[in-house]
Design a protein around this motif. Structure first.
Motif, PDB file in Angstrom:
ATOM      1  N   GLN A   1       0.826  -1.202   0.000  1.00 15.06           N
ATOM      2  CA  GLN A   1       0.000   0.000   0.000  1.00 15.06           C
ATOM      3  C   GLN A   1       0.863   1.256   0.000  1.00 15.06           C
ATOM      4  OE1 GLN A   1      -2.908  -0.750   3.311  1.00 15.06           O
ATOM      5  NE2 GLN A   1      -4.294   0.268   1.880  1.00 15.06           N
ATOM      6  N   HIS A   2       2.002   1.191   0.679  1.00 17.20           N
ATOM      7  CA  HIS A   2       2.929   2.322   0.718  1.00 17.20           C
ATOM      8  C   HIS A   2       3.369   2.686  -0.702  1.00 17.20           C
ATOM      9  CE1 HIS A   2       6.734   4.170   2.822  1.00 17.20           C
ATOM     10  NE2 HIS A   2       6.083   5.044   2.069  1.00 17.20           N
ATOM     11  N   LEU A   3       3.685   1.666  -1.497  1.00 19.49           N
ATOM     12  CA  LEU A   3       4.057   1.906  -2.891  1.00 19.49           C
ATOM     13  C   LEU A   3       2.885   2.489  -3.677  1.00 19.49           C
ATOM     14  CD1 LEU A   3       6.094  -1.361  -3.537  1.00 19.49           C
ATOM     15  CD2 LEU A   3       7.006   0.952  -3.768  1.00 19.49           C
ATOM     16  N   LYS A   4       1.698   1.954  -3.472  1.00 18.07           N
ATOM     17  CA  LYS A   4       0.518   2.470  -4.165  1.00 18.07           C
ATOM     18  C   LYS A   4       0.210   3.902  -3.741  1.00 18.07           C
ATOM     19  CE  LYS A   4      -2.087   0.656  -6.472  1.00 18.07           C
ATOM     20  NZ  LYS A   4      -2.230   0.634  -7.953  1.00 18.07           N
ATOM     21  N   TYR A   5       0.381   4.204  -2.461  1.00 20.54           N
ATOM     22  CA  TYR A   5       0.126   5.548  -1.951  1.00 20.54           C
ATOM     23  C   TYR A   5       1.049   6.562  -2.615  1.00 20.54           C
ATOM     24  CZ  TYR A   5      -0.334   9.441   1.334  1.00 20.54           C
ATOM     25  OH  TYR A   5      -0.540  10.685   1.895  1.00 20.54           O
ATOM     26  N   ASN A   6       2.262   6.120  -2.945  1.00 19.79           N
ATOM     27  CA  ASN A   6       3.234   7.001  -3.604  1.00 19.79           C
ATOM     28  C   ASN A   6       3.052   7.025  -5.117  1.00 19.79           C
ATOM     29  OD1 ASN A   6       4.260   7.501  -1.100  1.00 19.79           O
ATOM     30  ND2 ASN A   6       6.214   6.463  -1.398  1.00 19.79           N
ATOM     31  N   LYS A   7       1.898   6.567  -5.581  1.00 15.08           N
ATOM     32  CA  LYS A   7       1.480   6.670  -6.987  1.00 15.08           C
ATOM     33  C   LYS A   7       2.188   5.697  -7.926  1.00 15.08           C
ATOM     34  CE  LYS A   7      -1.077  10.111  -5.660  1.00 15.08           C
ATOM     35  NZ  LYS A   7      -2.528   9.889  -5.402  1.00 15.08           N
ATOM     36  N   HIS A   8       2.869   4.694  -7.379  1.00 11.68           N
ATOM     37  CA  HIS A   8       3.503   3.693  -8.226  1.00 11.68           C
ATOM     38  C   HIS A   8       2.476   2.638  -8.643  1.00 11.68           C
ATOM     39  CE1 HIS A   8       7.280   5.495  -7.119  1.00 11.68           C
ATOM     40  NE2 HIS A   8       7.100   5.212  -5.850  1.00 11.68           N
ATOM     41  N   GLU A   9       2.668   2.074  -9.832  1.00 12.47           N
ATOM     42  CA  GLU A   9       1.864   0.937 -10.253  1.00 12.47           C
ATOM     43  C   GLU A   9       2.622  -0.325  -9.862  1.00 12.47           C
ATOM     44  OE1 GLU A   9      -1.192   0.812 -11.519  1.00 12.47           O
ATOM     45  OE2 GLU A   9      -1.280   2.983 -11.235  1.00 12.47           O
ATOM     46  N   VAL A  10       1.955  -1.220  -9.138  1.00 12.51           N
ATOM     47  CA  VAL A  10       2.628  -2.389  -8.573  1.00 12.51           C
ATOM     48  C   VAL A  10       2.079  -3.659  -9.207  1.00 12.51           C
ATOM     49  CG1 VAL A  10       3.175  -3.655  -6.468  1.00 12.51           C
ATOM     50  CG2 VAL A  10       2.927  -1.152  -6.393  1.00 12.51           C
ATOM     51  N   ILE A  11       2.994  -4.482  -9.722  1.00 13.58           N
ATOM     52  CA  ILE A  11       2.636  -5.783 -10.294  1.00 13.58           C
ATOM     53  C   ILE A  11       3.398  -6.856  -9.527  1.00 13.58           C
ATOM     54  CG2 ILE A  11       2.745  -7.289 -12.315  1.00 13.58           C
ATOM     55  CD1 ILE A  11       2.732  -3.536 -12.770  1.00 13.58           C
ATOM     56  N   LEU A  12       2.655  -7.793  -8.954  1.00 14.80           N
ATOM     57  CA  LEU A  12       3.262  -8.909  -8.232  1.00 14.80           C
ATOM     58  C   LEU A  12       3.344 -10.112  -9.145  1.00 14.80           C
ATOM     59  CD1 LEU A  12       4.218 -10.571  -5.786  1.00 14.80           C
ATOM     60  CD2 LEU A  12       1.795 -10.860  -5.159  1.00 14.80           C
ATOM     61  N   PHE A  13       4.564 -10.556  -9.445  1.00 13.54           N
ATOM     62  CA  PHE A  13       4.773 -11.819 -10.140  1.00 13.54           C
ATOM     63  C   PHE A  13       4.977 -12.897  -9.075  1.00 13.54           C
ATOM     64  CE2 PHE A  13       6.368  -9.064 -13.730  1.00 13.54           C
ATOM     65  CZ  PHE A  13       5.323  -9.365 -14.589  1.00 13.54           C
ATOM     66  N   HIS A  14       3.898 -13.590  -8.771  1.00 15.08           N
ATOM     67  CA  HIS A  14       3.949 -14.618  -7.731  1.00 15.08           C
ATOM     68  C   HIS A  14       4.646 -15.849  -8.295  1.00 15.08           C
ATOM     69  CE1 HIS A  14       1.609 -17.387  -4.743  1.00 15.08           C
ATOM     70  NE2 HIS A  14       2.878 -17.198  -4.398  1.00 15.08           N
ATOM     71  N   THR A  15       5.889 -16.066  -7.887  1.00 17.07           N
ATOM     72  CA  THR A  15       6.768 -17.058  -8.486  1.00 17.07           C
ATOM     73  C   THR A  15       6.731 -18.363  -7.694  1.00 17.07           C
ATOM     74  OG1 THR A  15       8.204 -15.198  -9.068  1.00 17.07           O
ATOM     75  CG2 THR A  15       9.089 -17.403  -9.395  1.00 17.07           C
ATOM     76  N   TYR A  16       6.346 -19.452  -8.361  1.00 19.62           N
ATOM     77  CA  TYR A  16       6.283 -20.728  -7.649  1.00 19.62           C
ATOM     78  C   TYR A  16       6.362 -21.886  -8.634  1.00 19.62           C
ATOM     79  CZ  TYR A  16       1.307 -20.681  -9.014  1.00 19.62           C
ATOM     80  OH  TYR A  16       0.126 -20.632  -9.719  1.00 19.62           O
ATOM     81  N   SER A  17       6.615 -23.077  -8.080  1.00 16.94           N
ATOM     82  CA  SER A  17       6.647 -24.306  -8.867  1.00 16.94           C
ATOM     83  C   SER A  17       5.279 -24.976  -8.778  1.00 16.94           C
ATOM     84  CB  SER A  17       7.731 -25.248  -8.349  1.00 16.94           C
ATOM     85  OG  SER A  17       7.575 -26.549  -8.896  1.00 16.94           O
ATOM     86  N   GLN A  18       4.622 -25.111  -9.900  1.00 15.00           N
ATOM     87  CA  GLN A  18       3.314 -25.775  -9.941  1.00 15.00           C
ATOM     88  C   GLN A  18       3.438 -27.215  -9.465  1.00 15.00           C
ATOM     89  OE1 GLN A  18       0.295 -24.388 -11.180  1.00 15.00           O
ATOM     90  NE2 GLN A  18      -0.809 -26.257 -10.658  1.00 15.00           N
ATOM     91  N   GLU A  19       4.468 -27.884  -9.932  1.00 13.68           N
ATOM     92  CA  GLU A  19       4.626 -29.309  -9.653  1.00 13.68           C
ATOM     93  C   GLU A  19       4.953 -29.575  -8.193  1.00 13.68           C
ATOM     94  OE1 GLU A  19       7.633 -32.970 -10.898  1.00 13.68           O
ATOM     95  OE2 GLU A  19       7.347 -31.288 -12.265  1.00 13.68           O
ATOM     96  N   LYS A  20       5.944 -28.857  -7.656  1.00 11.20           N
ATOM     97  CA  LYS A  20       6.419 -29.155  -6.304  1.00 11.20           C
ATOM     98  C   LYS A  20       5.632 -28.427  -5.221  1.00 11.20           C
ATOM     99  CE  LYS A  20       9.926 -31.696  -7.702  1.00 11.20           C
ATOM    100  NZ  LYS A  20       9.975 -33.152  -7.450  1.00 11.20           N
ATOM    101  N   GLU A  21       5.338 -27.144  -5.453  1.00 12.94           N
ATOM    102  CA  GLU A  21       4.785 -26.334  -4.366  1.00 12.94           C
ATOM    103  C   GLU A  21       3.263 -26.226  -4.390  1.00 12.94           C
ATOM    104  OE1 GLU A  21       8.140 -23.153  -3.191  1.00 12.94           O
ATOM    105  OE2 GLU A  21       7.311 -22.858  -5.213  1.00 12.94           O
ATOM    106  N   TYR A  22       2.648 -26.438  -5.534  1.00  8.44           N
ATOM    107  CA  TYR A  22       1.191 -26.348  -5.610  1.00  8.44           C
ATOM    108  C   TYR A  22       0.546 -27.738  -5.650  1.00  8.44           C
ATOM    109  CZ  TYR A  22      -3.388 -24.393  -6.756  1.00  8.44           C
ATOM    110  OH  TYR A  22      -4.711 -24.029  -6.720  1.00  8.44           O
ATOM    111  N   ASP A  23       1.019 -28.579  -6.573  1.00  2.36           N
ATOM    112  CA  ASP A  23       0.433 -29.920  -6.709  1.00  2.36           C
ATOM    113  C   ASP A  23       1.053 -30.943  -5.759  1.00  2.36           C
ATOM    114  OD1 ASP A  23      -1.183 -28.944  -8.740  1.00  2.36           O
ATOM    115  OD2 ASP A  23       0.264 -29.465 -10.308  1.00  2.36           O
ATOM    116  N   PHE A  24       2.194 -30.629  -5.158  1.00  2.23           N
ATOM    117  CA  PHE A  24       2.885 -31.501  -4.198  1.00  2.23           C
ATOM    118  C   PHE A  24       3.142 -32.879  -4.794  1.00  2.23           C
ATOM    119  CE2 PHE A  24       3.441 -33.526   0.062  1.00  2.23           C
ATOM    120  CZ  PHE A  24       4.392 -32.647   0.547  1.00  2.23           C
ATOM    121  N   LYS A  25       3.767 -32.887  -5.978  1.00  2.00           N
ATOM    122  CA  LYS A  25       4.037 -34.143  -6.677  1.00  2.00           C
ATOM    123  C   LYS A  25       5.340 -34.762  -6.190  1.00  2.00           C
ATOM    124  CE  LYS A  25       1.385 -33.348 -10.908  1.00  2.00           C
ATOM    125  NZ  LYS A  25       1.416 -33.240 -12.387  1.00  2.00           N
ATOM    126  N   PHE A  26       5.224 -35.513  -5.120  1.00  3.40           N
ATOM    127  CA  PHE A  26       6.333 -36.298  -4.589  1.00  3.40           C
ATOM    128  C   PHE A  26       5.858 -37.743  -4.469  1.00  3.40           C
ATOM    129  CE2 PHE A  26       7.028 -32.015  -2.935  1.00  3.40           C
ATOM    130  CZ  PHE A  26       8.367 -31.806  -3.215  1.00  3.40           C
TER     131      PHE A  26
END
Length: 311
Positions: free
Chosen positions: A213-238
Motif C-alpha cells: 500500500q505504501h508503494l501504491k500511496y506514492n502513486k507507483h503501479e505495482v505488479i506482483l509476479f507470484h513465483t512458484y513451482s506448480q509441480e512441487k509447491e502447488y500440486d505436491f508431486k512427490f
C-alpha cells in the motif's frame, strides 16, 4: 548461468520482437518520444533564455553569433521508469538445481531471466530501469537509468543471485520491511515489478500488504509476479517414499510420507493463493502467477500491456 547467453537460447526470448509487435502494435509509433522535456543527451530545440533560469544550458556559441541568449532544450531519454524487485531469500532457490539453465530453472533463476528479458525490452524502448534485491537484508539497490553501462551492471547483479553458495544459505524473507525502504527511495512515479514466492510467516501478511500500500500511496503501479513451482509447491508431486522436508529458511525439518498430507497440503495452498489474489485485488495490485514450468510469456506480455497503460 550466463544471463546474456541464456537470453538467446530461450524460445520465448527468441521471439521477443514478434511478441512485442503483437502486443504493442498500434501504439509503438511515437513511443520513444516523450511529451516531457528535460536535460538529457538528445538535443531537441533552442528556446529563449528567461532571467532567473539556470545558465547551465545556455548555448554560448549561438550567443556569439546572435547576441541573444538561448538555452538548449532536450528530449527526455525515457518514457517509463521501471523498478524490478527480486526476493532473494532461501525459499526462492527452490527447487534445487544442479546447474542453472533454461531447461533446469528454479524460482530465482526464473525470476532473474524474466527480469533480464524485461530489461531487454526496456532497452529497446529507451526506458529507464532500477533494481532492488533483498532477503533478510537489503542486498542491492540502484535507481532508474537507461545507459548501456547501467544495463550491464544490472545483468551482473542478476548473475550474482545465481551463485550456487546462496542456495545453501539460510536467508529468511523480510519483504514488508524492504518494500517500505524501496517506497521511500523511489522519488518519481514508476512501474514496480515484484518477483517473490510470497512465502513468509503468517504474522507478516498484514505488514506485507501495508508495505505494498505504501508503494501504491506514492502513486507507483505495482505488479506482483507470484513465483512458484506448480509441480512441487502447488500440486505436491512427490512419490510416497519416506522423505525429510526441510524449511530452507529456518532449517527446521519434518519426516513424513507425501500421500499422508497431500490432500490437506493442496487444500491449504489453494486457499492461501486465493486469499493472496483477493488481497491484491482489494489493494489494486496486479497479481500474475509466475509458474516456473510455464515459461516467460505471461511476464513479458504483462510488462508490455502495463507499459502501454502506464505511459
Amino acid at each position: 548461468m550466463d544471463i546474456k547467453s541464456e537470453l538467446n537460447k530461450t524460445s520465448g526470448f527468441g521471439n521477443l520482437e514478434l511478441l512485442a509487435r503483437q502486443v504493442v502494435e498500434g501504439f509503438i509509433s511515437g513511443m520513444h518520444k516523450s511529451p516531457f522535456h528535460g536535460f538529457s543527451a538528445e538535443f531537441a530545440e533552442h528556446k529563449i533564455y528567461n532571467p532567473g533560469e539556470s545558465t547551465k544550458h545556455i548555448d554560448w556559441k549561438l550567443y556569439a553569433k546572435t547576441d541573444r541568449l538561448y538555452t538548449k532544450r532536450y528530449e527526455e531519454e525515457t518514457n517509463l521508469r521501471c523498478h524490478l524487485i527480486l526476493d532473494n531469500s532461501s525459499s526462492m532457490h527452490y527447487p534445487a538445481v544442479k546447474e542453472h539453465s533454461v531447461t533446469d530453472l528454479n524460482k530465482i533463476s526464473f525470476s532473474a531471466l524474466a527480469s533480464a528479458a524485461i530489461m531487454n525490452l526496456m532497452k529497446k524502448q529507451r526506458d529507464a530501469v532500477g533494481m532492488s534485491i533483498y532477503s533478510d537484508d537489503y542486498e542491492f539497490y540502484t535507481g532508474e537509468k537507461g545507459s548501456d553501462r547501467h544495463h550491464h551492471m544490472l545483468l551482473d547483479q542478476l548473475n550474482g543471485v545465481l551463485d550456487p553458495a546462496l542456495s545453501k544459505a539460510e536467508k529468511k524473507t523480510a519483504t514488508y520491511k524492504h518494500l517500505h525502504l524501496i517506497a521511500e527511495k523511489l522519488k518519481r512515479r514508476s512501474l514496480v515489478f515484484l518477483f517473490s514466492d510470497m512465502l513468509q510467516d503468517d504474522v507478516e501478511q498484514e505488514q506485507l500488504f501495508e508495505a505494498l500500500q505504501h508503494l501504491k500511496y506514492n502513486k507507483h503501479e505495482v505488479i506482483l509476479f507470484h513465483t512458484y513451482s506448480q509441480e512441487k509447491e502447488y500440486d505436491f508431486k512427490f512419490d510416497n517414499s519416506p522423505r525429510k522436508f526441510v524449511d530452507v529458511e529456518s532449517g527446521t525439518s519434518i519426516n513424513l510420507y507425501a500421500d499422508n498430507i497431500r490432500d490437506i497440503y493442496t487444500s491449504a495452498v489453494e486457499t492461501y493463493f486465493k486469499n493472496l489474489q483477493l488481497r491484491c485485488a482489494q489493494y489494486r495490485i496486479k497479481y500474475i502467477p509466475a509458474v516456473i514450468e510455464k515459461g516467460f510469456a505471461p511476464i513479458l506480455t504483462t510488462f508490455l500491456v502495463e507499459r502501454q497503460k502506464f505511459i
